[in-house]
Write a protein that holds these residues in place. Structure first.
Motif, PDB file in Angstrom:
ATOM      1  N   THR A  69       0.835  -1.199   0.000  1.00 34.61           N
ATOM      2  CA  THR A  69       0.000   0.000   0.000  1.00 34.61           C
ATOM      3  C   THR A  69       0.867   1.244   0.000  1.00 34.61           C
ATOM      4  O   THR A  69       1.812   1.358   0.803  1.00 34.61           O
ATOM      5  N   ASP A  70       0.563   2.164  -0.893  1.00 35.76           N
ATOM      6  CA  ASP A  70       1.216   3.474  -0.942  1.00 35.76           C
ATOM      7  C   ASP A  70       0.608   4.334   0.168  1.00 35.76           C
ATOM      8  O   ASP A  70      -0.551   4.739   0.083  1.00 35.76           O
ATOM      9  N   ILE A  71       1.365   4.627   1.195  1.00 33.53           N
ATOM     10  CA  ILE A  71       0.829   5.286   2.384  1.00 33.53           C
ATOM     11  C   ILE A  71       0.527   6.759   2.151  1.00 33.53           C
ATOM     12  O   ILE A  71      -0.527   7.270   2.541  1.00 33.53           O
ATOM     13  N   GLU A  72       1.429   7.483   1.506  1.00 31.83           N
ATOM     14  CA  GLU A  72       1.287   8.933   1.360  1.00 31.83           C
ATOM     15  C   GLU A  72       0.913   9.365  -0.050  1.00 31.83           C
ATOM     16  O   GLU A  72       0.473  10.490  -0.263  1.00 31.83           O
ATOM     17  N   GLY A  73       1.100   8.482  -1.031  1.00 37.19           N
ATOM     18  CA  GLY A  73       0.923   8.855  -2.428  1.00 37.19           C
ATOM     19  C   GLY A  73       2.260   9.185  -3.060  1.00 37.19           C
ATOM     20  O   GLY A  73       3.089   9.865  -2.448  1.00 37.19           O
ATOM     21  N   GLY A  74       2.497   8.722  -4.270  1.00 40.33           N
ATOM     22  CA  GLY A  74       3.740   9.010  -4.974  1.00 40.33           C
ATOM     23  C   GLY A  74       4.847   8.013  -4.736  1.00 40.33           C
ATOM     24  O   GLY A  74       5.997   8.258  -5.119  1.00 40.33           O
ATOM     25  N   ALA A  75       4.539   6.884  -4.123  1.00 41.18           N
ATOM     26  CA  ALA A  75       5.567   5.873  -3.872  1.00 41.18           C
ATOM     27  C   ALA A  75       5.921   5.129  -5.156  1.00 41.18           C
ATOM     28  O   ALA A  75       5.154   5.100  -6.125  1.00 41.18           O
ATOM     29  N   ASN A  76       7.098   4.540  -5.150  1.00 41.37           N
ATOM     30  CA  ASN A  76       7.524   3.629  -6.212  1.00 41.37           C
ATOM     31  C   ASN A  76       8.132   2.406  -5.543  1.00 41.37           C
ATOM     32  O   ASN A  76       8.953   2.537  -4.632  1.00 41.37           O
ATOM     33  N   VAL A  77       7.725   1.226  -5.978  1.00 42.74           N
ATOM     34  CA  VAL A  77       8.279  -0.013  -5.434  1.00 42.74           C
ATOM     35  C   VAL A  77       8.877  -0.813  -6.578  1.00 42.74           C
ATOM     36  O   VAL A  77       8.156  -1.372  -7.405  1.00 42.74           O
ATOM     37  N   GLY A  78      10.213  -0.846  -6.650  1.00 48.26           N
ATOM     38  CA  GLY A  78      10.888  -1.682  -7.626  1.00 48.26           C
ATOM     39  C   GLY A  78      10.932  -3.109  -7.111  1.00 48.26           C
ATOM     40  O   GLY A  78      11.237  -3.342  -5.943  1.00 48.26           O
ATOM     41  N   MET A  79      10.651  -4.090  -7.976  1.00 49.31           N
ATOM     42  CA  MET A  79      10.561  -5.473  -7.511  1.00 49.31           C
ATOM     43  C   MET A  79      11.109  -6.448  -8.541  1.00 49.31           C
ATOM     44  O   MET A  79      10.918  -6.284  -9.743  1.00 49.31           O
ATOM     45  N   LEU A  80      11.815  -7.469  -8.028  1.00 49.03           N
ATOM     46  CA  LEU A  80      12.318  -8.579  -8.824  1.00 49.03           C
ATOM     47  C   LEU A  80      11.896  -9.893  -8.180  1.00 49.03           C
ATOM     48  O   LEU A  80      11.692  -9.959  -6.963  1.00 49.03           O
ATOM     49  N   PHE A  81      11.809 -10.957  -8.992  1.00 47.70           N
ATOM     50  CA  PHE A  81      11.457 -12.291  -8.507  1.00 47.70           C
ATOM     51  C   PHE A  81      12.505 -13.303  -8.960  1.00 47.70           C
ATOM     52  O   PHE A  81      12.989 -13.245 -10.099  1.00 47.70           O
ATOM     53  N   TYR A  82      12.804 -14.260  -8.075  1.00 46.35           N
ATOM     54  CA  TYR A  82      13.709 -15.362  -8.395  1.00 46.35           C
ATOM     55  C   TYR A  82      13.134 -16.656  -7.820  1.00 46.35           C
ATOM     56  O   TYR A  82      12.412 -16.639  -6.819  1.00 46.35           O
ATOM     57  N   ASN A  83      13.484 -17.765  -8.456  1.00 46.46           N
ATOM     58  CA  ASN A  83      13.123 -19.072  -7.931  1.00 46.46           C
ATOM     59  C   ASN A  83      14.170 -19.473  -6.891  1.00 46.46           C
ATOM     60  O   ASN A  83      15.337 -19.699  -7.249  1.00 46.46           O
ATOM     61  N   PRO A  84      13.826 -19.573  -5.619  1.00 44.60           N
ATOM     62  CA  PRO A  84      14.831 -19.870  -4.598  1.00 44.60           C
ATOM     63  C   PRO A  84      15.449 -21.255  -4.734  1.00 44.60           C
ATOM     64  O   PRO A  84      16.516 -21.514  -4.169  1.00 44.60           O
ATOM     65  N   ARG A  85      14.784 -22.176  -5.474  1.00 41.17           N
ATOM     66  CA  ARG A  85      15.338 -23.513  -5.691  1.00 41.17           C
ATOM     67  C   ARG A  85      16.260 -23.550  -6.906  1.00 41.17           C
ATOM     68  O   ARG A  85      17.035 -24.484  -7.076  1.00 41.17           O
ATOM     69  N   ASN A  86      16.160 -22.539  -7.750  1.00 39.42           N
ATOM     70  CA  ASN A  86      17.023 -22.416  -8.933  1.00 39.42           C
ATOM     71  C   ASN A  86      17.114 -20.933  -9.256  1.00 39.42           C
ATOM     72  O   ASN A  86      16.279 -20.393  -9.986  1.00 39.42           O
ATOM     73  N   LEU A  87      18.125 -20.277  -8.714  1.00 41.03           N
ATOM     74  CA  LEU A  87      18.214 -18.823  -8.809  1.00 41.03           C
ATOM     75  C   LEU A  87      18.476 -18.327 -10.229  1.00 41.03           C
ATOM     76  O   LEU A  87      18.421 -17.119 -10.483  1.00 41.03           O
ATOM     77  N   LEU A  88      18.740 -19.247 -11.159  1.00 44.28           N
ATOM     78  CA  LEU A  88      18.868 -18.848 -12.561  1.00 44.28           C
ATOM     79  C   LEU A  88      17.521 -18.497 -13.174  1.00 44.28           C
ATOM     80  O   LEU A  88      17.462 -17.814 -14.193  1.00 44.28           O
ATOM     81  N   GLU A  89      16.449 -18.958 -12.561  1.00 38.35           N
ATOM     82  CA  GLU A  89      15.104 -18.634 -13.043  1.00 38.35           C
ATOM     83  C   GLU A  89      14.649 -17.353 -12.374  1.00 38.35           C
ATOM     84  O   GLU A  89      14.612 -17.254 -11.145  1.00 38.35           O
ATOM     85  N   ARG A  90      14.296 -16.352 -13.169  1.00 39.40           N
ATOM     86  CA  ARG A  90      13.893 -15.063 -12.600  1.00 39.40           C
ATOM     87  C   ARG A  90      12.813 -14.400 -13.450  1.00 39.40           C
ATOM     88  O   ARG A  90      12.481 -14.870 -14.532  1.00 39.40           O
ATOM     89  N   TYR A  91      12.273 -13.312 -12.922  1.00 38.33           N
ATOM     90  CA  TYR A  91      11.199 -12.583 -13.599  1.00 38.33           C
ATOM     91  C   TYR A  91      11.629 -12.150 -14.989  1.00 38.33           C
ATOM     92  O   TYR A  91      12.741 -11.648 -15.198  1.00 38.33           O
ATOM     93  N   ASN A  92      10.726 -12.329 -15.955  1.00 43.64           N
ATOM     94  CA  ASN A  92      10.994 -11.954 -17.334  1.00 43.64           C
ATOM     95  C   ASN A  92       9.943 -10.957 -17.799  1.00 43.64           C
ATOM     96  O   ASN A  92       8.785 -11.316 -18.037  1.00 43.64           O
ATOM     97  N   ALA A  93      10.337  -9.700 -17.897  1.00 40.27           N
ATOM     98  CA  ALA A  93       9.401  -8.641 -18.280  1.00 40.27           C
ATOM     99  C   ALA A  93       8.878  -8.805 -19.708  1.00 40.27           C
ATOM    100  O   ALA A  93       7.667  -8.692 -19.934  1.00 40.27           O
ATOM    101  N   PRO A  94       9.751  -9.058 -20.716  1.00 44.66           N
ATOM    102  CA  PRO A  94       9.228  -9.199 -22.082  1.00 44.66           C
ATOM    103  C   PRO A  94       8.184 -10.306 -22.218  1.00 44.66           C
ATOM    104  O   PRO A  94       7.145 -10.113 -22.855  1.00 44.66           O
ATOM    105  N   ASP A  95       8.457 -11.478 -21.620  1.00 39.15           N
ATOM    106  CA  ASP A  95       7.494 -12.570 -21.719  1.00 39.15           C
ATOM    107  C   ASP A  95       6.194 -12.237 -20.998  1.00 39.15           C
ATOM    108  O   ASP A  95       5.101 -12.583 -21.465  1.00 39.15           O
ATOM    109  N   THR A  96       6.298 -11.563 -19.853  1.00 37.62           N
ATOM    110  CA  THR A  96       5.103 -11.178 -19.095  1.00 37.62           C
ATOM    111  C   THR A  96       4.193 -10.286 -19.922  1.00 37.62           C
ATOM    112  O   THR A  96       2.964 -10.448 -19.919  1.00 37.62           O
TER     113      THR A  96
END
Length: 245
Positions: free
Chosen positions: A29-56
């Motif tokens: 939740t953006d508490i005050e307004g104007g927040a930005n949350v940068g986020m990445l995802f990884y597979n903890p069982r295989n850290l080579l697997e991660r979020y793919n923006a183009p495919d998404t």
């Protein structure tokens, strides 16, 4: 959220990470307004697997993320689904996944340079270094960086093709809820969007709530939002079926 387990507030120049189990629910939740949350995802069982923006984006035929969209890995599996996307002013949320993150040079040029040794909690952290701090905790480095999501940040293009940040719908109370469809290492920061031209460094805090999501049903909104999402959920089921054997 069927069961709230944990909540915390992250300041506007912070960073955070946690491994979340399949079936977890995260609400930001953006508490005050104007927040930005940068986020990445990884597979903890295989850290080579991660979020793919183009495919998404391409597999769901969209430029922006909203309720119903799923967040894909580079293996065609779904890290998380956007189950709620609340806009406090009714104008609709918008979440950028193409502009990347701020860096030390861009922050220094815009707002000057402060370091933690001198300025403590009022120092001016940047998104790139914030990501690296968290990634290092899991043996990851700059080679493991990927294109990130920027929650609560709307980018638009003008007639000349120039992209800029539109803050018209950035208000207090905007929130997004993610249901995790597989075990996921979540890495995030609350540093400014790279296109933010505010006069002062925006120390904008967010609230993070963690809990348990309701089970996925056959008529689940995200699962049926796009035909491609059906295949993504099937890929997840196959992954966990193989893991049991």
């Amino acid at each position: 959220m069927s069961k709230l387990i944990y909540t915390t507030t992250l300041p506007g120049n912070g960073h955070w990470s946690l491994e979340l189990r399949r079936g977890s629910l995260m609400t930001i939740t953006d508490i005050e307004g104007g927040a930005n949350v940068g986020m990445l995802f990884y597979n903890p069982r295989n850290l080579l697997e991660r979020y793919n923006a183009p495919d998404t984006l391409k597999c769901q035929h969209t430029f922006k993320l909203e309720r119903g969209n799923c967040l894909y890995s580079d293996m065609g599996r779904i890290f998380a689904s956007i189950v709620e996307d609340h806009s406090a002013n009714g104008a609709g949320n918008w979440h950028d996944t193409v502009c990347g993150t701020s860096n030390a040079r861009s922050v220094a040029l815009r707002w000057g340079q402060r370091d933690y040794q001198t300025d403590r909690n009022q120092w001016l952290q940047n998104g790139y270094d914030a990501f690296l701090v968290e990634l290092a905790k899991y043996g990851l480095s700059r080679a493991d960086m990927a294109s990130n999501i920027n929650w609560f940040s709307k980018v638009v293009a003008d007639d000349a093709g120039n992209i800029h940040l539109d803050t018209g719908n950035a208000c207090a109370g905007n929130s997004v809820s993610l249901r995790f469809e597989m075990d996921t290492l979540v890495v995030l920061h609350t540093c400014p969007h790279p296109l933010n031209n505010a006069e002062n460094y925006p120390f904008k805090p967010v609230q993070i709530e963690l809990g348990e999501a309701d089970p996925v049903t056959a008529d689940d909104y995200c699962k049926n939002f796009r035909p491609e999402n059906q295949r993504g959920f099937q890929n997840n089921e196959l992954y966990y079926l193989a893991a049991k054997n």
